[in-house]
Design an enzyme around this catalytic site. Structure first.
Site, PDB file in Angstrom:
ATOM      1  N   ASP A  39      36.774  51.120  24.390  1.00  0.00           N
ATOM      2  CA  ASP A  39      37.452  52.201  24.474  1.00  0.00           C
ATOM      3  C   ASP A  39      37.458  53.101  23.336  1.00  0.00           C
ATOM      4  O   ASP A  39      37.959  52.728  22.074  1.00  0.00           O
ATOM      5  CB  ASP A  39      38.642  51.933  25.059  1.00  0.00           C
ATOM      6  CG  ASP A  39      39.009  51.058  26.351  1.00  0.00           C
ATOM      7  OD1 ASP A  39      37.771  50.415  26.505  1.00  0.00           O
ATOM      8  OD2 ASP A  39      40.072  50.758  26.552  1.00  0.00           O
ATOM      9  N   TYR A  98      45.366  46.926  21.061  1.00  0.00           N
ATOM     10  CA  TYR A  98      44.857  47.587  22.098  1.00  0.00           C
ATOM     11  C   TYR A  98      44.610  49.030  22.209  1.00  0.00           C
ATOM     12  O   TYR A  98      45.177  49.663  21.075  1.00  0.00           O
ATOM     13  CB  TYR A  98      45.398  46.832  23.290  1.00  0.00           C
ATOM     14  CG  TYR A  98      44.961  45.675  23.872  1.00  0.00           C
ATOM     15  CD1 TYR A  98      44.128  44.571  23.057  1.00  0.00           C
ATOM     16  CD2 TYR A  98      45.214  45.205  25.279  1.00  0.00           C
ATOM     17  CE1 TYR A  98      43.841  43.568  23.437  1.00  0.00           C
ATOM     18  CE2 TYR A  98      44.512  43.713  25.473  1.00  0.00           C
ATOM     19  CZ  TYR A  98      44.118  43.109  24.657  1.00  0.00           C
ATOM     20  OH  TYR A  98      43.416  41.863  24.958  1.00  0.00           O
TER      21      TYR A  98
END
Length: 484
Positions: A39, A98
């Site tokens: 990502d 994350y």
């Protein structure tokens, strides 16, 4: 686990060496020389540069040991050498730094990300954490600013995307209800330190996958846009054909009730490899989107794994609203990578146009075609004989197909999608060794795919069932990004 300094020493050495990579090493897409990238995170324009953070496992091609990597650029052509800047080395992010976002506040870039923690039984805890970047590039972790999950939701609670509206800060975050339904929640803060839950964003989609990852809430010219990546949608013939999807809804969000009056969910990319996009606004007021050119849980399908690396990011794209849809186009700076003109055509009437010289599969083609009486146009690329990919546009039935089933290496795939029966065809296609991005009809339809053809499988053919008129066509060889 190696330290950040050891990782970055390896990165610097790998980019400074005159190393001969395999045939699939990309020229003008961001990929790492080693490890797994996924990502894009923390995208921001700060200190007169674009900051592009990304998820990175610098040790292996698996979804473990998630760090944040960073490259900086002033022009989307020249980049700093990728380095690790956030490591999962604190109690609140020990199982992974994350995804998250970036927002400039004063003279600092503030990063808001999810710290992932698991116990020995695999139970998950989720912390929303802050780190800051100053103008000298120093990055300091500040720790959690939100350490609880609201009642009624599971620990699948992650990927905060921060923004400011008026005198308040907000972030939208992906969540999963205890009933295992995906959704997005909204938080607010006056100081970016103390956050309170506003509530769940109320959409028409009450049962739309089991988790919504990487949401972004933005406004373009008065229209609110919720971008998110739902997991668990049932595959259809012309929609939702990947393992997980990414798309958007357009409309108006009532911040008092959190009711979102919106249209239908539209996929952002119809190819085989696109997920977890993030959008930011630059100093020219452009809304720029970068996506992960990959998908979770499919690493072993990629040929580069045997060379110790996997996945990449898409080219930066400018997004805009037209006809109540999001259109996408590569940022203007990508034109600076054009080199020699390989082929060109203007006003050519034919049933076939061919170029066998496509510069080792690093090129851009831009064409506008009047289809006259033709209702079937086919474009073969990355090979034209024994091996090739092909894009088929069937205007009689209003369908398109990206067919990678004739590629010898890597995954074989077919993606189908619906198209309007337009009289003219515009195509802007970028081929970069093993990455392909196709922008059709001015960016109304976009397809991104990793395709691992042999190095000598080159060429491009445009053919049709009846005569077409190529109003204009340009084919350029493309240079690559520079890292220093």
């Amino acid at each position: 686990m190696k330290s950040i300094n050891e990782i970055n020493d390896k990165a610097i050495k790998s980019y400074m060496e005159d190393k001969q990579f395999d045939d699939w090493k990309l020229n003008y897409h961001l990929e790492m020389n080693f490890g797994l990238i996924n990502d894009p995170n923390g995208l921001a324009y700060f200190n007169n540069e674009y900051y592009i953070f990304f998820q990175w496992n610098p040790f292996d091609c698996e979804h473990k040991f998630k760090h944040w990597g960073l490259v900086r650029t002033k022009d989307f052509i020249n980049y700093s050498i990728p380095k690790a800047v956030l490591a999962p080395d604190d109690w609140y992010d020990k199982n992974g730094c994350y995804s998250g976002s970036g927002i400039v506040i004063g003279d600092k870039l503030n990063l808001l990300y999810t710290g992932n923690v698991k116990d020995f039984q695999g139970n998950r805890s989720s912390y929303q954490c802050v780190a800051t970047v100053d103008k000298k590039g120093n990055i300091v972790k500040k720790g959690p600013v939100l350490d609880t999950i609201p009642e009624g939701y599971t620990p699948h609670f992650r990927d905060p995307k921060a923004y400011k509206m008026g005198d308040k800060f907000y972030f939208v975050i992906g969540a999963q209800s205890e009933g295992l339904k995906g959704c997005a929640l909204l938080y607010e803060s006056a100081d970016f330190e103390k956050w309170s839950l506003v509530g769940k964003i109320n959409t028409k989609y009450k049962d739309f996958g089991f988790m919504w990852e990487c949401p972004s809430l933005l406004n373009i010219n008065g229209t609110d846009i919720l971008i998110f990546s739902p997991q668990g949608l049932e595959k259809e013939e012309y929609r939702y054909q990947n393992i997980y999807q990414s798309g958007y809804i357009l409309g108006k969000l009532n911040y008092n009730t959190l009711d979102f009056d919106h249209g239908t969910f539209e996929e952002l990319d119809l190819g085989t490899d696109f997920y977890a996009p993030q959008v930011f606004k630059d100093d020219n007021n452009r809304d720029i989107m970068i996506g992960w050119m990959g998908l979770p849980e499919e690493e072993n399908d990629h040929m580069t794994v045997e060379h110790g690396r996997v996945h990449c990011l898409t080219m930066p794209r400018e997004i805009f609203i037209k006809d109540n849809l999001l259109y996408q186009k590569p940022v203007e700076e990508m034109k600076d990578l054009r080199q020699e003109v390989i082929a060109e055509a203007e006003g050519v009437i034919c049933t076939e146009w061919k170029s066998e010289n496509t510069n080792d599969n690093s090129y851009e083609i831009n064409a506008e075609i009047d289809r006259l009486n033709a209702d079937h146009i086919e474009i073969k690329f990355m090979g034209i004989d024994d091996e090739y990919s092909k894009l088929v546009l069937d205007f009689k039935n209003g369908t398109g197909i990206l067919d990678n089933s004739s590629i010898l290496n890597g995954p074989k795939s077919i993606r189908k999608f619906k198209i309007e029966k337009d009289e003219k065809v515009s195509i802007n296609m970028f081929v970069d060794k093993s990455a392909v991005e196709i922008y059709l009809q001015g960016g109304r339809y976009v397809l991104s795919s990793r395709i691992y053809s042999k190095n000598n499988s080159q060429g491009i053919i445009i053919s049709s069932n009846e005569e077409i008129k190529i109003n204009n066509l340009n084919l350029w060889s493309m240079g690559g990004f520079k890292y220093e």
